[in-house]
Motif scaffolding. Sequence first.
Motif, short mmCIF file in Angstrom:
data_model
loop_
_atom_site.label_atom_id
_atom_site.label_comp_id
_atom_site.label_asym_id
_atom_site.label_seq_id
_atom_site.Cartn_x
_atom_site.Cartn_y
_atom_site.Cartn_z
N ILE A 139 0.88 -1.34 0.16
CA ILE A 139 -0.13 0.00 0.31
C ILE A 139 0.98 1.16 0.02
CG2 ILE A 139 -1.85 1.24 1.26
CD1 ILE A 139 -2.70 -1.40 2.54
N ASP A 140 0.73 1.94 -1.04
CA ASP A 140 1.62 3.24 -1.29
C ASP A 140 3.02 2.91 -1.26
OD1 ASP A 140 -0.78 4.94 -0.97
OD2 ASP A 140 -0.51 5.42 1.15
N GLY A 141 3.26 1.76 -1.87
CA GLY A 141 4.62 1.30 -2.10
C GLY A 141 5.15 0.56 -0.68
N ARG A 142 4.54 0.49 0.29
CA ARG A 142 4.96 -0.26 1.48
C ARG A 142 4.25 -1.45 1.77
NH1 ARG A 142 8.93 1.41 4.10
NH2 ARG A 142 8.12 1.33 6.43
N MET A 143 4.96 -2.62 2.37
CA MET A 143 4.26 -3.78 2.77
C MET A 143 3.35 -3.39 3.74
SD MET A 143 7.34 -6.28 2.92
CE MET A 143 6.38 -7.76 3.84
N MET A 144 2.09 -4.35 3.68
CA MET A 144 0.78 -3.88 4.40
C MET A 144 1.35 -3.72 5.82
SD MET A 144 -1.71 -4.92 6.65
CE MET A 144 -1.71 -6.77 6.90
N MET A 145 2.08 -4.41 6.54
CA MET A 145 2.39 -4.40 7.85
C MET A 145 3.35 -3.02 8.30
SD MET A 145 1.99 -5.83 10.87
CE MET A 145 2.55 -6.26 12.64
N ASP A 146 4.15 -2.72 7.12
CA ASP A 146 4.83 -1.35 7.38
C ASP A 146 4.10 -0.27 7.36
OD1 ASP A 146 7.13 -3.27 7.49
OD2 ASP A 146 7.53 -2.93 5.62
N PHE A 147 2.97 -0.44 6.37
CA PHE A 147 2.01 0.76 6.36
C PHE A 147 1.19 1.07 7.34
CE2 PHE A 147 -2.59 1.75 5.27
CZ PHE A 147 -2.27 2.94 4.83
N VAL A 148 0.77 -0.02 8.00
CA VAL A 148 0.14 0.06 9.49
C VAL A 148 0.75 0.80 10.40
CG1 VAL A 148 -1.33 -1.12 10.94
CG2 VAL A 148 -1.76 -1.57 8.64
N THR A 149 2.33 0.21 10.47
CA THR A 149 2.82 0.61 11.57
C THR A 149 3.94 1.84 11.29
OG1 THR A 149 4.68 -0.83 10.87
CG2 THR A 149 2.94 -1.69 12.51
N ASP A 150 3.91 2.32 10.20
CA ASP A 150 4.61 3.65 9.90
C ASP A 150 4.13 4.92 11.04
OD1 ASP A 150 6.15 2.73 7.91
OD2 ASP A 150 5.00 3.47 6.21
N PRO A 151 4.74 5.48 11.49
CA PRO A 151 4.51 6.57 12.49
C PRO A 151 3.77 7.53 11.57
CG PRO A 151 6.74 6.04 12.70
CD PRO A 151 6.28 5.40 11.45
N GLU A 152 2.74 8.32 12.47
CA GLU A 152 1.99 9.19 11.99
C GLU A 152 1.95 10.51 13.04
OE1 GLU A 152 -2.60 10.02 11.10
OE2 GLU A 152 -1.65 8.76 9.43
N ASN A 153 2.49 11.60 12.67
CA ASN A 153 2.26 12.90 13.83
C ASN A 153 2.89 12.39 15.28
OD1 ASN A 153 1.05 14.37 12.03
ND2 ASN A 153 -0.99 13.62 12.38
N GLY A 154 4.12 11.48 15.03
CA GLY A 154 4.55 11.25 16.40
C GLY A 154 4.14 10.04 17.10
N ILE A 155 3.01 9.19 16.46
CA ILE A 155 2.34 8.10 17.17
C ILE A 155 2.34 7.09 16.00
CG2 ILE A 155 0.12 7.08 17.45
CD1 ILE A 155 1.02 9.00 19.76
N SER A 156 3.05 5.80 16.49
CA SER A 156 3.00 4.50 15.74
C SER A 156 2.28 3.39 16.32
CB SER A 156 4.47 4.34 15.40
OG SER A 156 5.06 3.76 16.57
N ILE A 157 1.87 2.74 15.52
CA ILE A 157 1.34 1.37 15.84
C ILE A 157 2.49 0.32 15.84
CG2 ILE A 157 -0.44 -0.44 15.26
CD1 ILE A 157 -1.61 2.40 16.04
N TYR A 158 2.47 -0.35 17.09
CA TYR A 158 3.63 -1.34 17.28
C TYR A 158 3.35 -2.61 16.57
CZ TYR A 158 5.13 1.66 21.35
OH TYR A 158 5.83 2.35 21.92
N ALA A 159 4.52 -3.00 16.28
CA ALA A 159 4.49 -4.39 15.45
C ALA A 159 4.66 -5.79 16.49
CB ALA A 159 5.56 -4.57 14.67
#
Length: 260
Positions: A139-159
Motif C-alpha cells: 500500500i503506497d509502496g509499503r508492505m501492508m504491515m509496514d504501512f500500518v505501523t509507519d508513524p504518523e504525527n509522532g504516534i506509531s502502531i506497534y508491530a
Amino acid sequence: MNFHEKIAVQLYSVRKEMEANLEETLRLLSELGVKNVQLDGMRGNPPLEVARLLKKYDLNVVGMHIKHDRFFNDLDGIIEEAYLFDCKTIYDKYIEEEDQNEAGYRKTKRALLDVAYKLSPLGFRVGLHNPEYDFKTEIDGRMMMDFVTDPENGISIYAEPDTYWISASDIDPVEYIKRYSGRAPIIHMKDYIPGFDLTDMDNNLTEIGSGTVDFKSVIEWGEQNGVEYYCIEQDRSKLDMFKSLEVSLNALKNIRISGC
C-alpha cells in the motif's frame, strides 16, 4: 533482566483447555514455570474470574490480543479489561476477512491510530499482530504491515512479528524484524518446517527447536533492540498442548546468549 525471564506464553495456545477448565489450565502453566502470559479472550470465562486465577497462580499479563471489531466499537470495554488485567499493551489480533484489502487496511490503520491517539497519554501501546494473510501486499509502496505501523504525527502502531508466518512467507525472520527496532515489544516465537502448503499447519508448524527458525539470532537481535517478551504461541500440536509448551519452553531456556 536475563532473557529467560522474558519468555511468555500466548494463551491462544491453550484456548480449548481454558474453555474446559480454566483453573486447571492456569495451574498447569504455572507448574511448567510460566510467569508471563498474553491474553487472547476469556474463552467463555468471566473476566473477573480469569483475573483472580491469574493472580492466584502468579501469572503476569504482558500483552492482550483484542478482536478486530472492538477497536471500532468497544473502546470502553478494551480500557476496562486493560485495567482489570493491569496491562496496557494491546494488539489487534486478526484483521477480519472483509477488511483484508487495501480499503480495509487503510480503515484499520485509521482506527488503530485513533485509539492510540486517545490512549497513548494514558500509557497504552496499540499494536497489530503479524498477519498471516496478504503478507506481501503493498500500500503506497509499503508492505501492508509496514504501512500500518509507519508513524504518523509522532504516534506509531506497534508491530508484533510472528516468526512462523514470516518464515512461511519465505522471508528471513531475523532480517524482517530489523525494521521494527524499538517498535516490537513482543515477538511471537513459533517454529516452522518448510516443504508443505502454507495452510498445512498440521505439518509445517512445530515445537521450538524442531524447525528451521534461528531463535538464537532472533533473541540476540531482540536483546539489543527493545524486545520485552518472547511469546510462545502454539496454534496446534500433535502433542498434548502442555507437553508441546514444555518442549518449546525448554528449547528457549537452553539457548545461551552472551551477557544474558
